[in-house]
Scaffold this motif. Sequence first.
Motif, PDB file in Angstrom:
ATOM      1  N   LYS A 100       0.837  -1.199   0.000  1.00  0.00           N
ATOM      2  CA  LYS A 100       0.000   0.000   0.000  1.00  0.00           C
ATOM      3  C   LYS A 100       0.872   1.250   0.000  1.00  0.00           C
ATOM      4  O   LYS A 100       0.608   2.221  -0.722  1.00  0.00           O
ATOM      5  N   LEU A 101       1.928   1.234   0.817  1.00  0.00           N
ATOM      6  CA  LEU A 101       2.830   2.381   0.910  1.00  0.00           C
ATOM      7  C   LEU A 101       3.515   2.625  -0.427  1.00  0.00           C
ATOM      8  O   LEU A 101       3.633   3.770  -0.874  1.00  0.00           O
ATOM      9  N   GLU A 102       3.928   1.531  -1.070  1.00  0.00           N
ATOM     10  CA  GLU A 102       4.598   1.652  -2.371  1.00  0.00           C
ATOM     11  C   GLU A 102       3.630   2.248  -3.399  1.00  0.00           C
ATOM     12  O   GLU A 102       4.012   3.120  -4.180  1.00  0.00           O
ATOM     13  N   LYS A 103       2.370   1.799  -3.373  1.00  0.00           N
ATOM     14  CA  LYS A 103       1.361   2.345  -4.293  1.00  0.00           C
ATOM     15  C   LYS A 103       1.149   3.829  -4.020  1.00  0.00           C
ATOM     16  O   LYS A 103       1.019   4.639  -4.948  1.00  0.00           O
ATOM     17  N   MET A 104       1.129   4.203  -2.712  1.00  0.00           N
ATOM     18  CA  MET A 104       0.933   5.613  -2.353  1.00  0.00           C
ATOM     19  C   MET A 104       2.108   6.454  -2.848  1.00  0.00           C
ATOM     20  O   MET A 104       1.916   7.554  -3.380  1.00  0.00           O
ATOM     21  N   ARG A 105       3.327   5.946  -2.700  1.00  0.00           N
ATOM     22  CA  ARG A 105       4.510   6.680  -3.193  1.00  0.00           C
ATOM     23  C   ARG A 105       4.440   6.842  -4.705  1.00  0.00           C
ATOM     24  O   ARG A 105       4.740   7.920  -5.238  1.00  0.00           O
ATOM     25  N   ALA A 106       4.087   5.740  -5.361  1.00  0.00           N
ATOM     26  CA  ALA A 106       3.990   5.801  -6.831  1.00  0.00           C
ATOM     27  C   ALA A 106       2.925   6.812  -7.236  1.00  0.00           C
ATOM     28  O   ALA A 106       3.131   7.609  -8.164  1.00  0.00           O
ATOM     29  N   ALA A 107       1.784   6.790  -6.519  1.00  0.00           N
ATOM     30  CA  ALA A 107       0.711   7.740  -6.835  1.00  0.00           C
ATOM     31  C   ALA A 107       1.180   9.171  -6.573  1.00  0.00           C
ATOM     32  O   ALA A 107       0.882  10.093  -7.353  1.00  0.00           O
ATOM     33  N   GLU A 108       1.908   9.356  -5.464  1.00  0.00           N
ATOM     34  CA  GLU A 108       2.415  10.689  -5.129  1.00  0.00           C
ATOM     35  C   GLU A 108       3.395  11.178  -6.189  1.00  0.00           C
ATOM     36  O   GLU A 108       3.332  12.336  -6.635  1.00  0.00           O
ATOM     37  N   GLU A 109       4.308  10.275  -6.578  1.00  0.00           N
ATOM     38  CA  GLU A 109       5.277  10.645  -7.620  1.00  0.00           C
ATOM     39  C   GLU A 109       4.560  10.957  -8.922  1.00  0.00           C
ATOM     40  O   GLU A 109       4.912  11.919  -9.619  1.00  0.00           O
ATOM     41  N   ASP A 114       2.513  14.865 -12.744  1.00  0.00           N
ATOM     42  CA  ASP A 114       1.376  15.506 -13.409  1.00  0.00           C
ATOM     43  C   ASP A 114       1.351  16.994 -13.090  1.00  0.00           C
ATOM     44  O   ASP A 114       1.114  17.836 -13.972  1.00  0.00           O
ATOM     45  N   ALA A 115       1.620  17.329 -11.832  1.00  0.00           N
ATOM     46  CA  ALA A 115       1.605  18.737 -11.415  1.00  0.00           C
ATOM     47  C   ALA A 115       2.712  19.498 -12.133  1.00  0.00           C
ATOM     48  O   ALA A 115       2.496  20.625 -12.603  1.00  0.00           O
ATOM     49  N   GLN A 116       3.898  18.909 -12.247  1.00  0.00           N
ATOM     50  CA  GLN A 116       5.007  19.584 -12.953  1.00  0.00           C
ATOM     51  C   GLN A 116       4.668  19.754 -14.436  1.00  0.00           C
ATOM     52  O   GLN A 116       4.928  20.795 -15.024  1.00  0.00           O
ATOM     53  N   GLU A 117       4.056  18.705 -14.980  1.00  0.00           N
ATOM     54  CA  GLU A 117       3.689  18.777 -16.395  1.00  0.00           C
ATOM     55  C   GLU A 117       2.671  19.886 -16.617  1.00  0.00           C
ATOM     56  O   GLU A 117       2.758  20.662 -17.562  1.00  0.00           O
ATOM     57  N   ARG A 118       1.662  19.983 -15.722  1.00  0.00           N
ATOM     58  CA  ARG A 118       0.650  21.043 -15.831  1.00  0.00           C
ATOM     59  C   ARG A 118       1.286  22.410 -15.675  1.00  0.00           C
ATOM     60  O   ARG A 118       0.945  23.359 -16.384  1.00  0.00           O
ATOM     61  N   GLU A 119       2.232  22.495 -14.717  1.00  0.00           N
ATOM     62  CA  GLU A 119       2.923  23.771 -14.487  1.00  0.00           C
ATOM     63  C   GLU A 119       3.685  24.181 -15.735  1.00  0.00           C
ATOM     64  O   GLU A 119       3.659  25.345 -16.142  1.00  0.00           O
TER      65      GLU A 119
END
Length: 129
Positions: A100-109, A114-119
Amino acid sequence: AADRERAEMLINVETYRKRMGTLQETVKKHEEMIKTVQQSLKEKGDQATAASSEVKAATTRLGEATTELEALRKTKAELEETIRTQANQIAEHTAVQEGKLEKMRAAEESAQGDAQEREQLLQKWQNKY
């Protein structure tokens, strides 16, 4: 001659009395020895009875200790099984949580990407217009 016979008879009587006295002393000593041996046998018998009782008591205690030891071994085996089961459950739970933690990290990354791309797109758009 009669005096001589009488003297010999007195000597024989005296000798007989001495021998009787000696025999009586010997009988008395033997009776005392028999009493001593009987007393010793009685004491040995009492000791043997006491030792037998002690052996019976020790045997009983040994049986009780053996039963208790068997119960402790069974309890130990049960506790070891419980510990193994709980360790496996903890390992499984830890693996699930790590997943679960690994999935959360992957989702966060992914979200940061996505945020950098939008920026970047936003800046390109602002630079363009």
